[in-house]
Write an enzyme that holds these catalytic residues in place. Sequence first.
Site, PDB file in Angstrom:
ATOM      1  N   GLU A 123      -3.688  -8.724   2.910  1.00 24.45           N
ATOM      2  CA  GLU A 123      -3.554  -9.322   4.243  1.00 24.45           C
ATOM      3  C   GLU A 123      -4.676  -8.918   5.199  1.00 24.45           C
ATOM      4  OE1 GLU A 123      -2.209  -5.245   4.792  1.00 24.45           O
ATOM      5  OE2 GLU A 123      -1.869  -6.712   3.204  1.00 24.45           O
ATOM      6  N   HIS A 166      -4.410  -4.231   0.055  1.00 22.41           N
ATOM      7  CA  HIS A 166      -4.212  -4.848   1.370  1.00 22.41           C
ATOM      8  C   HIS A 166      -4.726  -6.285   1.374  1.00 22.41           C
ATOM      9  CE1 HIS A 166      -2.680  -1.613   3.889  1.00 22.41           C
ATOM     10  NE2 HIS A 166      -3.507  -0.780   3.294  1.00 22.41           N
ATOM     11  N   CYS A 177       0.829  -1.213   0.000  1.00 20.19           N
ATOM     12  CA  CYS A 177       0.000   0.000   0.000  1.00 20.19           C
ATOM     13  C   CYS A 177       0.865   1.265   0.000  1.00 20.19           C
ATOM     14  CB  CYS A 177      -0.994  -0.026   1.162  1.00 20.19           C
ATOM     15  SG  CYS A 177      -2.429   1.050   0.840  1.00 20.19           S
TER      16      CYS A 177
END
Length: 302
Positions: free
Chosen positions: A237, A235, A142
């Site tokens: 994760e 993102h 990011c």
Amino acid sequence: MPIKIDNDLPVKKILEQENIFVMDENRAVKQDIRPLDILILNLMPLKEDTELCLLRSLSNTPLQVNISFIRTVSYESKNVSISHLERFYTDFSKVKSRKWDGLIITGAPVELMEFEDVEYWKELTEIMDWSEKNVTSTLHICWGAQAGLYYRYGIKKIILDKKLSGIYKHYTFHKRTPLVRGFDDSFFVPQSRYTGVDKNAIISNENLEIVSESKETGPYLIIGENGKNIFVTGHPEYDTMTLDKEYRRDLDKGINPEIPCNYYPDNNPDNKPVKSWRCHANTLYTNWLNYYVYQETPYEWR
């Protein structure tokens, strides 16, 4: 195979409850294999949330992975206890004298600032410079991806008309590229940002290759120098409820945010979100660890 983390790291219990293979130090020293040493520069304000999200994805690999966290010394985080930082994090000065197999640079909530105005920018650039000779592959996430693209290749960020927040469909190119090996033709990724990257500038740079993008959010996976540097603009994760926490945080601040796109069933924030991106996230981190770290790093660093 597991990830190896500190015996006392608080999120270890949560990972074990989720049936994620975690190895503590006592067991790891008995394993007669060469583990990977991965360094994580955690720039996110909620350190423990980010630790948990990243460790979930890094655990889904047949490799043993030793995880170490570092923090910035030029900026003191206000959302985590000093005791947690002192117990589980170290300073860059204490790790830079050795080689590392992989480095992860996380996002940070500073994307509307000029890069040079970020309090720890000089420290971050020092770490990026150091990684060129001391890390096999660096994964930027990011804002970390935007910072890396800007500092390493001069790619400027673009301020968007409104915040990108939600779950967006993405596509791959060059399916033989190891980073996207095993990906479906389309897959979903959480996005949460106010800025983007200059796609034309990336295409014009012979050292960079876009291997995945979204029609709505632009370039997603960018490979630099055949995997020496990898940039992830979203993102993957993120936990199931991360976007929900961000949405309600912004509501409490009076920002009046839009409801995250394609996130809540029936677009109703009263409904619990359904996670639709975990398989892709796990595959991404596994591919990075296997093809760009394990397959490339020397058995013995000299």
